[in-house]
Design an enzyme around this catalytic site. Structure first.
Site, short mmCIF file in Angstrom:
data_model
loop_
_atom_site.label_atom_id
_atom_site.label_comp_id
_atom_site.label_asym_id
_atom_site.label_seq_id
_atom_site.Cartn_x
_atom_site.Cartn_y
_atom_site.Cartn_z
N ASP A 244 0.73 37.37 -10.64
CA ASP A 244 -0.38 38.02 -11.31
C ASP A 244 -1.66 37.23 -11.00
OD1 ASP A 244 0.15 35.79 -12.80
OD2 ASP A 244 0.07 36.78 -14.75
N SER B 49 -5.77 36.90 -17.35
CA SER B 49 -4.44 37.17 -16.76
C SER B 49 -4.27 38.61 -16.28
CB SER B 49 -3.32 36.71 -17.67
OG SER B 49 -3.51 37.11 -18.99
N ASP C 73 0.70 32.73 -13.32
CA ASP C 73 1.72 32.17 -14.19
C ASP C 73 3.00 33.01 -14.16
OD1 ASP C 73 0.59 34.26 -15.60
OD2 ASP C 73 0.12 33.10 -17.40
N ASP D 273 -3.50 35.04 -12.55
CA ASP D 273 -3.60 33.61 -12.84
C ASP D 273 -2.34 32.85 -12.44
OD1 ASP D 273 -2.23 34.92 -14.78
OD2 ASP D 273 -3.13 33.90 -16.48
#
Lengths: 473, 481
Positions: free
Chosen positions: A246, A101, A250, A248
């Site tokens: 970001d 992440s 999420d 990833d």
């Protein structure tokens, strides 16, 4: 001398490390085998962000899962919430998201998803770790081994479930023109799907950093200091809103039509405003999330419940409270009706519907929230000293009301602050919120100075002890 | 010297651990179910789900990437169900070591070996347990000239593996992608240039072929098609499991024989799982021993050009008889393809191979290549117009017997030493190229230590079954006395 901080972190949040150092293919293969042993033979969904090490990690994970008899459905590059969505859609036994992440480019990690599409809860994660450490993994004979299914349609499915749930946007800016939206995907997992979703919603898209090559064009966290380019694009193109993801995909942060980053804390507040206006119900947020969310919940007469930090904890509390929306102040919006996961794509759709439905601008919507200032700090701190630092904070601020579920959260007349050890790094994190920036800063500085002193005192103590040993000998 | 033929032996470069890939020991391991992992010069081989784990494949790939200093590495596999798992583990290990990985998908090992040179790769890994049954898998390591690692190189790789300090690419160096390439088209091109395709096309031969549902399904029917043959293909579905043991021989060719007879084929060919070994069925339906494949190839090649034939110490003496007819000599090496390849290069052999059905045709490459052997035989049939049965009938016939003796690990080498001592006392001549081989005018017996199991292997060959039995008993008595 302080020993080097390790680059490998194996915890209930998964396994995370630095490629070329601690995150070796052998370690990854074993973790995948442990997960395959934990879930039993069945379908496992995997996906990854765009990091340069993603292919190496993916192959190790595939090998480990196949070896333990799992059937692997590989979504390749996709947001973490897509993995979670597909676990439910395909009724899979679980999922593995390959992403570190917000960690820098040299890191990578495995995050484990259970059959409900949620990150492993504490007890589940501990069981997985026990299997990993025991080192006896399920092995199937060659003839029983499955193949890898490459699933190309996952991103389209993700877009479709959002559109099916929320519909296309009403054409309703004030002057009746199409909304114009800038998006910055950080060259991450959102690069492919975010522009696709926005186009499907019927807005005009101005994309930046949508080359999925894993070369970070900016700091990975969607926080103000990393969003200069997006702010400039919003101003230059006269956009109604800017969205930043970001790596990833999420978490989501918002830039107003004036080209100002409003702060990732307010993403959930705006999304909740739209959702509660249509379906009132419980709201869940973690202990570190802005109090602006309390105001939103209150304005709809809805209860707000707080949970420990971490997506798994928020999800657990949401299930318990039957929440209609929840999430975290880091920009993570969870809207269970579409996808029970922190999902930046869902967040974008909710905020755009709010804009189109109300006909107001981001700045106008923000002006309706109580203005508060939230500041975040982190300090390097060896894991074994975090507890002592937290005990000190608890003692020093004992007169004020406290919440000790996750670190120490203190409510003072000036505002509140939270001190806790990070789940992912050897760090202490401090968050403070007050009605002025000055007050928030003063709270942070006060806490930081005390923690610093506490750590230094321990250093002195150790040094003195060492020296007295020397003198004696 | 037996058979009145000059026989030279190539000195063994290394002690007994150099038993190579193509010994039958692996199958024997599987039968007894013990010690089912073999880490040695042939690479790493074991039963998937037991000893052949993804960690092992990852570590060997890292070791190989470290050994080759992180260059370009080609990877292929056969059609075993475990292939996808092993391939992923290998990709991960190679990428972690900083290699540029090129995926050739499912293809025969000889196709990879040619591609290594064409693509100027540093090496290759073929994921196949060759002739071993489906539960097995293996990694075979190829160096930049397309040959298998030799004994010294394999030792070095093993040392790196055991030391377990591998090259590690950092995030800015690691390759983010595995490139996909095809190796089969180039292999077909090389084959087409090596043989008289026009002559073969002109004969319109009917050829039956059994691809064992493995990687030759993608090569062999296309090659036969290019040669203008009417192709009767069986077991050519790479998505299906192996229909029988992937080892060409009399025990696995019944179906091929039936197809060849029913289709009035001029010849039938059986491939192993990765395109190295070849079995032959004649137009009369005779299933030839796998030992005959090299002998036929030698007969054909020596008819064109007299020169050295290279084979291992355990291969049938038919090869000497054939060489003698042409006034050629035979070089014998330790068991294993790497030894045969290196000896061929060293001595300039015109044809080589092993009794397992593997043939080296230097016109194509210096390593076993069953498609090259097919080209050689069909070219001969086209040129001479003779049926394959006639060529086969002209081969001298021998009887070969094999026997394995399980022995406790701590006794195995002392037993062999005792046999040495005894032969010295009896002042009998013996060959130490690989174990102990004793020859008589009418036959021979070979005793050697298996590397995969605690077991001594004995092979005896003679003109009659009774004599072969006698020689086998003679050798066994000396081992178990």
């Amino acid at each position: 001398m302080m020993r080097a901080i390790p680059t490998l972190k194996i915890s209930i949040s998964g396994v995370r490390g630095v490629v070329g150092e601690s995150l070796t293919p052998t370690l990854l293969v074993r973790f995948a085998q442990a997960f395959g042993t934990y879930t039993g033979a069945g379908t496992i969904i995997i996906g990854r962000d765009t990091r340069t090490s993603g292919e190496m990690v993916r192959q190790a994970v595939v090998a480990g899962l196949l070896s333990s008899g799992c059937r692997v459905v590989d979504l390749d590059i996709c947001p973490v919430p897509t993995v979670q969505l597909l676990v439910r859609e395909r009724r899979a036994r679980g999922g593995i998201a390959i992403t570190a992440s917000h960690n820098p480019a040299e890191w990578n990690a495995l995050k484990f998803v259970n059959s409900a599409g949620l990150f492993l809860a504490d007890a589940q994660a501990r069981q997985l770790l026990d299997i990993y450490h025991q080192g006896e993994y399920r092995k199937v004979a060659g003839a029983q081994m499955r193949a890898v299914e490459l699933s190309a349609g996952a991103l389209d499915l993700h877009v479709k479930v959002i559109l099916d749930a929320l519909g296309a946007l009403p054409r309703a800016t004030r002057d009746g023109r199409q909304l114009r939206v800038a998006v910055d995907s950080c060259n991450g997992a959102g690069s492919i799907v975010a522009p696709r979703l926005l186009a499907a919603l019927g807005v005009k898209v101005v994309p930046i950093n949508v080359t999925p090559d894993g070369l970070f064009p900016r700091g990975a966290e969607p926080v103000e200091e990393n969003l200069g380019a997006l702010c400039a694009v919003v101003r230059e193109h006269g956009c109604d809103v800017g969205f930043a993801q970001d790596m990833d995909a999420d978490r989501l942060a918002i830039v107003s039509e004036r080209g100002e980053a409003i702060g990732e804390e307010y993403t959930l507040a705006l999304a909740a405003r739209y959702v509660l206006g249509r379906e009132p119900g419980a709201v869940v947020a973690n202990l570190a999330t802005t109090s602006a969310l309390d105001a939103v919940a209150r304005s709809f007469g809805c209860p707000l419940y707080r949970s420990k930090i971490g997506e798994a904890n928020v999800a657990e509390e949401m299930l318990r409270r039957q929440a209609v929306i929840g999430g975290e102040g880091n920009g993570g919006v969870m809207y269970p009706r579409i996808n029970f996961a922190r999902d930046s794509l869902v967040g974008m759709a909710l905020v755009l519907h709010l804009l189109a439905g109300t006909g107001r601008t981001i700045s106008e919507l923000m002006a309706e929230l109580p203005r508060s200032y939230i500041l975040k700090e982190k300090m390097a701190c060896p894991s074994d000293r975090i507890r002592a630092a937290l005990r000190m904070v608890r003692d020093v601020y004992a007169p004020w009301p406290m919440d000790l579920r996750d670190g120490v959260r203190v409510t003072t007349p000036a505002g509140w602050f939270l001190v806790r050890g990070s789940n992912t790094e050897p760090m202490i994190r401090i968050v403070a919120e007050a009605d002025t920036g000055e007050r928030a800063r003063r709270m942070i500085e006060d806490v930081r100075a005390r923690v610093r002193a506490c750590l230094d005192a321990r250093d002195d103590e150790i040094r003195n002890r060492d020296e007295s040993k020397k003198v004696r000998s | 010297m037996p058979w009145d033929i000059e026989t030279r032996a190539v000195a063994s470069h290394a002690p007994t651990r150099v038993e190579l890939t193509f010994s039958r020991t692996a199958i024997l391991c599987e039968e007894t179910g013990v010690n089912s992992l073999k880490i040695g010069i042939s690479g790493v081989r074991g039963v998937v789900g037991e000893t052949f784990t993804p960690e092992l494949a990852v570590s060997f790939a890292q070791a190989f990437g470290t050994y080759l200093d992180s260059g370009r590495i080609l990877v292929c596999r056969d059609t075993r169900a475990s292939g996808a798992m092993v391939q992923a583990a290998v990709f991960s290990g190679l990428l972690a070591a900083g290699c540029e990985v090129v995926d050739l998908g499912v293809c025969p090992t000889p196709s990879l070996q040619l591609a290594v040179r064409r693509l100027q790769a540093e090496g290759g890994i073929s994921i196949t347990a060759g002739h071993n049954p489906e539960p097995w898998n293996a990694l075979k390591f190829v160096r930049s000239d397309g040959l298998y690692l030799n004994a010294a190189q394999a030792d070095e790789l093993l040392d790196i593996f055991h030391q377990a300090e591998f090259a590690k690419a950092r995030w800015g160096e690691i390759r983010g992608k595995v490139e996909r390439q095809d190796a089969i088209a180039h292999h077909l091109e090389i084959l087409s240039r090596a043989f008289d395709v026009e002559a073969i096309r002109a004969r319109r031969l009917t050829v039956a072929v059994d691809c064992c549902n493995s990687s030759c399904s993608l090569l062999s029917p296309r090659w036969l098609d290019a040669l203008g043959c009417d192709v009767l293909a069986v077991n050519d579905d790479p998505a299906a499991p192996f229909p029988h043991a992937p080892e060409p021989g009399r025990q696995t060719m019944a179906q091929l024989r039936a197809v060849a007879l029913a289709g009035r084929a001029d010849v039938g060919f059986a491939h192993d799982a990765d395109g190295e070994r070849l079995g032959i069925v004649t137009e009369t339906g005779e299933m030839l021993s796998e030992e005959a494949t090299l002998a036929l190839a030698a007969e054909i090649e020596l008819g064109r050009e007299v020169g050295l034939v290279v084979t291992n110490i355990s291969t049938s003496a038919v090869v000497e008889r054939v060489a003698a007819r042409h006034g050629a000599s035979v070089v014998r090496t330790p068991v294993g393809q790497a030894f045969v390849s290196e000896a061929m290069l060293e001595f300039g052999g015109v044809v080589g191979g092993e009794g397992s059905g593997g043939v080296v045709v230097p016109r194509v490459q210096w390593t076993h290549d069953s498609a090259a052997a097919v080209g050689l035989i069909l070219e001969y049939m086209a040129r001479t117009g003779e049926p394959i049965s006639k060529l086969a009938a002209a081969l001298p016939r021998f009887e070969m017997l094999k026997h394995n003796i399980p022995v406790e690990p701590d006794r195995i080498h002392s037993l062999l030493q005792r046999m040495h001592d005894e032969l010295e006392r009896e002042q009998l001549d013996y060959d130490q190229t690989d174990g102990i081989k004793v020859s008589w005018p009418d036959g021979w017996a070979h005793v050697r230590v298996s590397n995969t199991e605690s077991m001594i292997r004995i092979i005896a060959e003679a003109e009659t079954a009774a004599r072969a039995r006698e020689l086998l008993d003679w050798a066994r008595d000396r081992v178990v006395k």
